[in-house]
Enzyme design. Structure first.
Site, PDB file in Angstrom:
ATOM      1  N   GLU A 128      -0.959  -2.474   0.690  1.00  0.00           N
ATOM      2  CA  GLU A 128      -0.101  -2.674  -0.214  1.00  0.00           C
ATOM      3  C   GLU A 128       0.735  -4.422   0.303  1.00  0.00           C
ATOM      4  OE1 GLU A 128       2.988  -0.335  -0.838  1.00  0.00           O
ATOM      5  OE2 GLU A 128       1.217   0.736  -1.408  1.00  0.00           O
ATOM      6  N   HIS A 171       6.312  -0.453   5.712  1.00  0.00           N
ATOM      7  CA  HIS A 171       5.656  -1.291   5.903  1.00  0.00           C
ATOM      8  C   HIS A 171       5.836  -2.265   7.512  1.00  0.00           C
ATOM      9  CE1 HIS A 171       5.739  -1.852   1.255  1.00  0.00           C
ATOM     10  NE2 HIS A 171       4.571  -1.397   1.510  1.00  0.00           N
ATOM     11  N   CYS A 202      10.475  -9.512   1.391  1.00  0.00           N
ATOM     12  CA  CYS A 202      10.342  -9.068   0.099  1.00  0.00           C
ATOM     13  C   CYS A 202       9.843  -9.311  -1.094  1.00  0.00           C
ATOM     14  CB  CYS A 202      10.714  -7.278   0.487  1.00  0.00           C
ATOM     15  SG  CYS A 202      10.330  -6.649   1.108  1.00  0.00           S
TER      16      CYS A 202
END
Length: 446
Positions: free
Chosen positions: A174, A250, A369
């Protein structure tokens, strides 16, 4: 030689919408089917970029990807003209159309993992695009991501690029959302901190029960090898499974680090004390400053609601730090109270800046993000593509571009509109000319 942390923010794409594609991301699921405002989303992101640039931080921009991805739909058997492909997908596979239309590449923390030259054996900055294979809509990004990064960082004397890891669950990656680097100075050797959700090849290893663990230990180790990192300078830590099941998909939803500071919740990791000790032991030239938020201070649920930890931690030249948080942090009383007390504590975090990123937040992405951190020395910064670096003129040009091309309203039903595809391609073609990137999109390559 002076080195900098450059934040490359993802520019929100013209098809920004709320299709609720990310299971395990509470905000994404909660706002499914709502009407989005791509123009507002892009302008909110640009406003943050410009504000940080004005504060003296190095800031760049990464372009969005081509969406809807006709290439993806054709690979799945849809045929005919582009309009016919869209119409057929809307009737027979609307979820697939939504995935092929997602603007999720705006969250560039997932774009890649980056290791600075000070950490690597060959003295180059290494990039590995994330395969993002846990989610269909994100798994189609990495080829274009690699092409964009190769275009921006195109000097082989300074930069090394690796293709994404094999796109299987055992090597789920990720990107930098699960990667942090600790150091004394950006140009000095640091500790690269990889966080994973599960081990793929160990039976009965701890793992979440409700939501999927997207990052594997095996992927982390693979990237460390590709980047030529010394194992004496790498730390691997597992997310607490119960915390993933609480919506922490995450690590950057529950922890953020910069230089020698780690700001984290006590429920972030398995064996937190051992993790902190190992980072501190391997960190040269300074000591780790852990800033732990306890359950008494703040629940995991409130952290997820507010995205407190999905913030940017920025280091000033004089040593103090600014925490860039979304406006939602001021809407959750426990979080707002904690932030007021944080700046009075004996930590380097002395300032909190609040930004309205509602359009991104409703889809599950906060300030952290939206950015990919790249540590570059002066020579490397000069060797990169200069037209993507933020300036007053670049900001003005991009705002004008957004105002010209973006819709202010998109519902999931609009994704089948052929004119949206035409509008998006027209906008992206102009953007590549504006940023002098050349032909980076499939439609530009014929």
């Amino acid at each position: 030689m002076t080195a900098y942390e450059v934040n490359f923010d993802g520019l929100v794409g013209p098809t920004h919408n709320y299709s609720g594609l990310s299971y395990g991301n509470v905000a994404s699921e909660s706002n499914v089917k709502q009407t989005s405002n791509p123009k507002e989303a892009a302008l909110q992101g640009l406003e943050k970029m410009k504000a940080l640039h004005d504060l003296g931080f190095k800031q760049g921009v990464l372009p969005p990807q081509e969406r809807p991805s006709i290439e993806t739909l054709r690979a799945l058997g849809f045929t005919g003209s582009d309009s016919e492909v869209l119409a057929s997908a809307a009737v027979h596979e609307p979820v697939v159309l939504a995935a092929a239309s997602s603007a999720s590449c705006m969250w560039t923390a997932n774009a890649a993992t980056v290791s600075p030259s000070a950490d690597t054996q060959d003295g180059k900055v290494h990039f590995t695009a994330a395969n993002l294979n846990a989610k269909v809509h994100r798994s189609i990004e990495h080829e274009t991501t690699t092409r964009i990064l190769e275009t921006i960082f195109n000097d082989p004397n300074h930069f090394a690029h690796h293709p994404a890891l094999p796109a299987v669950s055992q090597f789920g990656d990720e990107g930098a959302a699960n990667h942090t680097r600790f150091c004394n100075e950006y140009g000095e050797a640091g500790v690269e901190f990889f966080v994973y959700g599960r081990e793929a090849f160990r039976e009965n290893a701890p793992a979440p029960k409700k939501y999927p663990a997207r990052q594997t230990l095996e992927a982390c180790r693979g990237i460390a090898r590709l980047h030529g990192l010394s194992q004496d300078r790498v730390v691997y830590a597992q997310q607490k499974p119960e915390t993933i099941d609480a919506g922490v998909f995450h690590n950057d939803v529950i922890a953020v680090g910069n230089r020698n500071v780690l700001f984290y919740h006590e429920e972030a990791f398995l064996n937190s004390n051992q993790v902190i000790e190992e980072i501190d032991r391997k960190l040269l030239g300074t000591s780790l400053v852990p800033v732990m938020v306890s359950n008494q201070d703040l629940s995991v649920q409130d952290a997820v609601r507010s995205y407190l930890f999905n913030s940017q931690l920025l280091s000033h030249d004089d040593g103090y730090m600014t925490l860039v948080v979304p406006h939602e942090c001021r809407e959750v009383p426990s979080v707002s109270n904690y932030l007021d007390s944080l700046v009075t504590m004996n930590t380097p975090i002395k300032q909190v800046k609040v930004f309205d990123l509602k359009q991104s937040m409703q889809n599950g992405g906060g300030p952290a993000c939206l950015r990919l951190r790249v540590a570059l020395n002066e020579t490397e910064l000069a060797a990169g593509h200069q037209n993507v670096l933020m300036s007053d003129q670049v900001y003005k040009d991009l705002v004008t571009w957004v105002e010209k091309h973006y819709r202010d309203r998109i519902s999931p039903e609009d994704l089948a509109d052929p004119s949206l595809l035409v509008e998006s391609r027209t906008a992206l073609d102009e953007l590549t000319q504006l940023l002098k990137l050349g032909s980076i999109y499939p439609f530009q390559k014929g």
